[in-house]
Design an enzyme around this catalytic site. Structure first.
Site, PDB file in Angstrom:
ATOM      1  N   GLU A 105       0.919   3.873   1.827  1.00 49.75           N
ATOM      2  CA  GLU A 105       1.406   4.277   3.152  1.00 49.75           C
ATOM      3  C   GLU A 105       2.595   3.438   3.600  1.00 49.75           C
ATOM      4  OE1 GLU A 105      -3.203   4.313   3.634  1.00 49.75           O
ATOM      5  OE2 GLU A 105      -1.736   3.411   2.288  1.00 49.75           O
ATOM      6  N   HIS A 111       0.855  -1.184   0.000  1.00 52.70           N
ATOM      7  CA  HIS A 111       0.000   0.000   0.000  1.00 52.70           C
ATOM      8  C   HIS A 111       0.895   1.240   0.000  1.00 52.70           C
ATOM      9  CE1 HIS A 111      -3.841  -1.998   1.857  1.00 52.70           C
ATOM     10  NE2 HIS A 111      -3.280  -2.750   0.926  1.00 52.70           N
ATOM     11  N   CYS A 144      -6.245   1.817   5.837  1.00 47.94           N
ATOM     12  CA  CYS A 144      -6.842   0.554   6.271  1.00 47.94           C
ATOM     13  C   CYS A 144      -6.250   0.177   7.639  1.00 47.94           C
ATOM     14  CB  CYS A 144      -6.545  -0.536   5.242  1.00 47.94           C
ATOM     15  SG  CYS A 144      -4.811  -1.078   5.221  1.00 47.94           S
TER      16      CYS A 144
END
Length: 151
Positions: A53, A51, A81
């Site tokens: 991040e 992801h 998430c």
């Protein structure tokens, strides 16, 4: 320097261009300097943890030579998430700013609400909804195109 959320949105657009879910992230150092910019690379890396991040946190930690990003800020185009929220906590990020809320997969204001759990050791300052309309439009267009490639 351009606005960090605009940089994250550019990274999200680039991710969409590569067939990735359009999410982008930027990590700013304690001095406001850009340490890392990343977009999702889940498909390209065949890695469910790739992801935006996570990739940005990893790159920023390398830049700083530390697993802790104390005093740093992460700017993301979508509510993180639960996995990413936990990574943000573990990295000791000072401030999280995100654009679109994610009622289905979010882990900050929705779902697991990672930072409100008694087992969460570090809670960043949180600001949500920054340029949410732009991020939402990018996500809606991406998923509409997946459903109907003529869109």
């Amino acid at each position: 320097m351009s606005n960090p959320m605009d940089m994250a949105l550019e990274a999200a657009e680039a991710a969409a261009g590569r067939g990735e879910v359009p999410v982008g992230a930027v990590v700013l150092g304690p001095d406001g300097r850009v340490l890392a910019v990343a977009g999702n690379e889940v498909e390209a890396r065949h890695d469910p943890t790739a992801h935006a991040e996570i990739l940005a946190i990893r790159a920023a930690a390398q830049q700083l030579g530390s697993p802790r990003l104390e005093g740093c800020e992460i700017i993301v185009t979508l509510e993180p998430c639960p996995m990413c929220a936990t990574a943000i906590s573990f990295a000791r990020v000072r401030r999280l700013e995100f654009a679109a809320y994610d009622a289905k997969g979010g882990g900050v204001e929705h779902g697991a609400r990672v930072f409100t759990q008694p087992t969460c050791h570090h809670r960043p300052e949180i600001v949500g909804g920054v340029q949410a309309e732009k991020a939402e439009a990018l996500l809606k267009q991406f998923f509409a195109t997946l459903r109907d490639p003529k869109s």
